[in-house]
Scaffold this motif. Structure first.
Motif, PDB file in Angstrom:
ATOM      1  N   ALA A   1     -12.170  -1.825  64.553  1.00 44.83           N
ATOM      2  CA  ALA A   1     -13.195  -2.683  65.196  1.00 44.83           C
ATOM      3  C   ALA A   1     -13.112  -4.201  64.647  1.00 44.83           C
ATOM      4  O   ALA A   1     -13.247  -5.162  65.352  1.00 44.83           O
ATOM      5  CB  ALA A   1     -14.293  -2.116  64.842  1.00 44.83           C
ATOM      6  N   ALA A   2     -12.499  -4.260  63.362  1.00 42.36           N
ATOM      7  CA  ALA A   2     -12.413  -5.666  62.695  1.00 42.36           C
ATOM      8  C   ALA A   2     -10.863  -5.933  62.880  1.00 42.36           C
ATOM      9  O   ALA A   2     -10.629  -7.157  62.171  1.00 42.36           O
ATOM     10  CB  ALA A   2     -12.591  -5.543  61.099  1.00 42.36           C
ATOM     11  N   LEU A   3     -10.232  -5.215  63.413  1.00 41.98           N
ATOM     12  CA  LEU A   3      -8.771  -5.672  63.612  1.00 41.98           C
ATOM     13  C   LEU A   3      -7.979  -5.947  62.337  1.00 41.98           C
ATOM     14  O   LEU A   3      -7.154  -6.813  62.185  1.00 41.98           O
ATOM     15  CB  LEU A   3      -8.367  -6.884  64.564  1.00 41.98           C
ATOM     16  CG  LEU A   3      -9.336  -6.832  66.238  1.00 41.98           C
ATOM     17  CD1 LEU A   3      -9.381  -8.147  66.480  1.00 41.98           C
ATOM     18  CD2 LEU A   3      -8.702  -5.691  67.005  1.00 41.98           C
ATOM     19  N   MET A   4      -8.202  -5.039  61.647  1.00 40.56           N
ATOM     20  CA  MET A   4      -7.583  -5.181  60.080  1.00 40.56           C
ATOM     21  C   MET A   4      -7.312  -3.756  59.658  1.00 40.56           C
ATOM     22  O   MET A   4      -7.519  -2.763  60.374  1.00 40.56           O
ATOM     23  CB  MET A   4      -8.550  -5.466  59.141  1.00 40.56           C
ATOM     24  CG  MET A   4      -9.132  -6.945  59.321  1.00 40.56           C
ATOM     25  SD  MET A   4     -10.275  -7.456  58.004  1.00 40.56           S
ATOM     26  CE  MET A   4     -10.852  -8.939  58.753  1.00 40.56           C
ATOM     27  N   SER A   5      -6.163  -3.714  58.564  1.00 40.30           N
ATOM     28  CA  SER A   5      -6.083  -2.271  58.088  1.00 40.30           C
ATOM     29  C   SER A   5      -6.976  -1.870  57.355  1.00 40.30           C
ATOM     30  O   SER A   5      -7.861  -2.756  56.886  1.00 40.30           O
ATOM     31  CB  SER A   5      -4.499  -2.478  57.168  1.00 40.30           C
ATOM     32  OG  SER A   5      -4.978  -3.372  56.067  1.00 40.30           O
ATOM     33  N   PRO A   6      -7.208  -0.513  57.044  1.00 40.84           N
ATOM     34  CA  PRO A   6      -8.198  -0.242  56.250  1.00 40.84           C
ATOM     35  C   PRO A   6      -8.340  -0.570  54.911  1.00 40.84           C
ATOM     36  O   PRO A   6      -9.524  -1.084  54.574  1.00 40.84           O
ATOM     37  CB  PRO A   6      -8.029   1.516  56.275  1.00 40.84           C
ATOM     38  CG  PRO A   6      -7.258   1.667  57.599  1.00 40.84           C
ATOM     39  CD  PRO A   6      -6.320   0.447  57.833  1.00 40.84           C
ATOM     40  N   SER A   7      -7.273  -0.717  54.472  1.00 39.59           N
ATOM     41  CA  SER A   7      -7.444  -1.339  52.900  1.00 39.59           C
ATOM     42  C   SER A   7      -7.683  -2.928  52.820  1.00 39.59           C
ATOM     43  O   SER A   7      -8.773  -3.457  51.992  1.00 39.59           O
ATOM     44  CB  SER A   7      -6.031  -1.132  52.081  1.00 39.59           C
ATOM     45  OG  SER A   7      -5.137  -1.669  52.690  1.00 39.59           O
ATOM     46  N   HIS A   8      -7.230  -3.562  53.638  1.00 39.52           N
ATOM     47  CA  HIS A   8      -7.644  -5.122  53.672  1.00 39.52           C
ATOM     48  C   HIS A   8      -9.206  -5.110  54.383  1.00 39.52           C
ATOM     49  O   HIS A   8     -10.006  -6.134  53.612  1.00 39.52           O
ATOM     50  CB  HIS A   8      -6.606  -5.804  54.972  1.00 39.52           C
ATOM     51  CG  HIS A   8      -6.880  -7.219  54.876  1.00 39.52           C
ATOM     52  ND1 HIS A   8      -6.632  -8.235  54.018  1.00 39.52           N
ATOM     53  CD2 HIS A   8      -7.351  -8.012  55.929  1.00 39.52           C
ATOM     54  CE1 HIS A   8      -6.781  -9.246  54.300  1.00 39.52           C
ATOM     55  NE2 HIS A   8      -7.312  -9.025  55.576  1.00 39.52           N
TER      56      HIS A   8
END
Length: 135
Positions: free
Chosen positions: A35-42
């Motif tokens: 939803a945030a358009l990011m990788s999980p760790s980032h």
């Protein structure tokens, strides 16, 4: 703030809004990160830096906030657990007790009649779970 940091905050807000809206759905960090358009760790790092708690902690706080409202209305602990999106009664009870300082059963048994005349928006602020720091 740089334009990139502003864009990151907008994406983080989208994920936070998802948690606020769909707290009862099965949400995990990868789904929130999408939803945030990011990788999980980032996403986890950025979310914690922006909001002061991990995404999972934020989600559980929303679930416990809603659980408190349902318990005040007299819903059973088991039904409340599943209604707010938790799948384990034991984990729900442990987390509820950690955050609220009382077990769900104790909280449900408390006298909440004073809250009946308080507008819901005020009650929500007054009963919002606060994470207690370990000493």
């Amino acid at each position: 703030m740089t334009p990139e940091e502003i864009a990151d905050l907008a994406h983080l807000r989208r994920a936070r809004d998802l948690m606020d809206r769909d707290y009862a759905q099965p949400l995990d960090v990868p789904a929130m990160a999408r939803a945030a358009l990011m990788s999980p760790s980032h996403f986890s790092r950025k979310f914690a830096a922006a909001y002061g708690e991990t995404p999972y902690s934020y989600l559980m706080t929303r679930r416990i906030e809603r659980a408190k409202a349902l318990l005040r209305q007299g819903m059973s602990v088991t039904d409340t657990c599943f209604a707010v999106g938790c799948t384990s009664l034991g984990s729900f009870s442990s987390r509820f007790t950690e955050v609220v300082g009382r077990t769900p059963s104790q909280y449900r048994a408390d006298d909440h009649t004073g809250m009946e005349t308080v507008p819901e928006c005020v009650a929500k602020l007054g009963t919002r779970p606060r994470r207690r720091r370990a000493s």
